[in-house]
Design an enzyme around this catalytic site. Structure first.
Site, short mmCIF file in Angstrom:
data_model
loop_
_atom_site.label_atom_id
_atom_site.label_comp_id
_atom_site.label_asym_id
_atom_site.label_seq_id
_atom_site.Cartn_x
_atom_site.Cartn_y
_atom_site.Cartn_z
N GLU A 226 0.81 -1.21 0.00
CA GLU A 226 0.00 0.00 0.00
C GLU A 226 0.85 1.27 0.00
O GLU A 226 0.42 2.30 -0.52
CB GLU A 226 -0.92 0.01 1.23
N GLU A 235 -1.77 9.02 -0.42
CA GLU A 235 -2.03 8.51 -1.77
C GLU A 235 -1.35 9.39 -2.80
O GLU A 235 -1.41 10.62 -2.74
CB GLU A 235 -3.54 8.48 -2.00
N ASN A 273 -15.04 5.77 6.35
CA ASN A 273 -13.98 5.05 7.05
C ASN A 273 -13.28 5.95 8.07
O ASN A 273 -12.92 5.51 9.16
CB ASN A 273 -12.97 4.49 6.06
#
Length: 373
Positions: A226, A235, A273
């Site tokens: 990740e 990200e 989330n």
């Protein structure tokens, strides 16, 4: 993370990378360290030639004598120090035969060392070992960097308490963690991870010793994928940032349309989330998602929250997949299965599997069955 986490980020070129810069100056003495002699071939010691303190002073093998030139401070920050300076690879080289010297501590990869359970002293930057030149035990023989071979002239007995390779209660030692992530961003600290573990004692604490290590390896392998080896905090595809706000949720996106992009070791994403993780951890991540990229402990806690409590597009949490014998493949399904499993992206799956097999090797356990999804 997939499903209820994000539509998968691409592995495009780094745009807007939010790095924490590498530290350029280290403290005078690292915390949690042990001091003593480092002995090796023929029972002789790692020694600073003539107890010199000038930059570039040779580090050699010599009869153990207990002097200050042989008192090495092995720190949990990965440094090995004597006479107020650091064990250093000359010129920052990664080549076989690069000589070892004493130098002002500067935080570079040339001064990072990891003591393995197999008694190798590894420079993770080069992925090579501290070695006695020519495999000779004569006094004054220079130490060098060399490809790890497992030979006797690369085996060392070093101070252990508090230093690399010392268990912290976690089944992965700091030395092993550094070996897994030799190029990691300093943001992702081992201490931050160990502290975060307190909220989830079942993680890497359930079942046999083998299962505990397999679960730790599985978590860290997915984290590796990740984050590009614990390099990226956020990200990298900034074009995706506005896509992670689900306005159908009653609480909306108070931090902004583009505020809920992937962050941290599992790349937590989507407003729901952040809301759920924040509620579980006692943090207002919905209004302040930036906490995940600014606080290493919080970042690790969000990753462990997902691993231990969320099924994502799978049918079980990653934790349950490992402790109940479903296998590593089911952890992939729970994290990003909707975009990677069942043949959707075999290269991404293989990346995770490769890391898992590498990490179980470091931890000395078999990977088990059912590696793919």
């Amino acid at each position: 993370m997939g499903f209820k986490t994000r539509w998968r980020r691409t592995a495009s070129a780094a745009v807007g990378i939010l790095f924490v810069a590498l530290l350029s100056v280290l403290p005078a003495q690292p915390a949690a360290a042990a001091t003593g002699q480092i002995s090796g071939l023929a029972g002789k010691c790692v020694d600073v030639a003539a107890a010199g303190t000038a930059n570039g002073t040779a580090v050699q093998l010599y009869d153990c004598n207990g002097t200050a030139a042989q008192q090495w401070n092995v720190g949990s920050d990965g440094t090995v120090r004597a006479l107020g300076k650091c064990l250093d690879v000359s010129g920052g080289s990664t080549a076989d035969g690069a000589l070892i010297q004493l130098w002002d501590c500067n935080g570079t990869g040339a001064q990072r060392w990891s003591v393995s359970a197999a008694r190798d002293i590894v420079n993770p930057h080069a992925n090579k070992c501290l070695d006695v030149t020519g495999n000779t035990s004569a006094n004054g023989t220079r130490l060098q960097l060399w490809t790890c071979s497992g030979a006797a002239h690369q085996k060392w007995t070093a101070p252990a308490a508090g230093g690399p390779g010392t268990p912290s209660g976690f089944v992965v030692t700091e030395a092993q963690f550094n070996q897994m992530f030799p190029g990691r961003n300093p943001f992702y600290t081992y201490s931050g991870l160990v502290t975060a573990l307190g909220a989830y004692p079942a993680f890497a604490g359930t079942g046999s010793d083998t299962v505990k290590r397999q679960e730790a390896a599985a978590f860290l392998a997915n984290v590796n994928h990740e984050t590009g080896g614990l390099v990226h905090i956020v990200e990298q595809n900034t074009a995706n940032y506005p896509n992670y706000c689900n306005w159908s949720m009653p609480y909306g996106c108070p931090a902004g349309q583009a505020a809920y992009y992937g962050r941290g070791p599992i790349q937590l994403s989507w407003n729901f989330n952040y809301k759920a993780a924040g509620d579980a951890l006692g943090l207002d991540l919905l209004n302040n998602p930036w906490l995940v990229q600014n606080d290493a402990n919080i970042a690790w806690r969000t990753g462990l929250w997902y691993w231990n409590t969320q099924s994502g597009p799978g049918t079980m949490t990653p934790h349950n997949a490992m402790v109940n014998g479903a296998g590593f493949g089911q952890t992939i399904r729970s994290i990003n299965g909707s975009l990677e499993c069942d043949g959707r992206n075999p290269a991404q799956v293989q990346s995770r599997v490769d890391a898992y097999q590498r990490f179980t090797g470091i931890l000395g356990v078999p990977p088990g069955a059912n590696l793919y999804c």
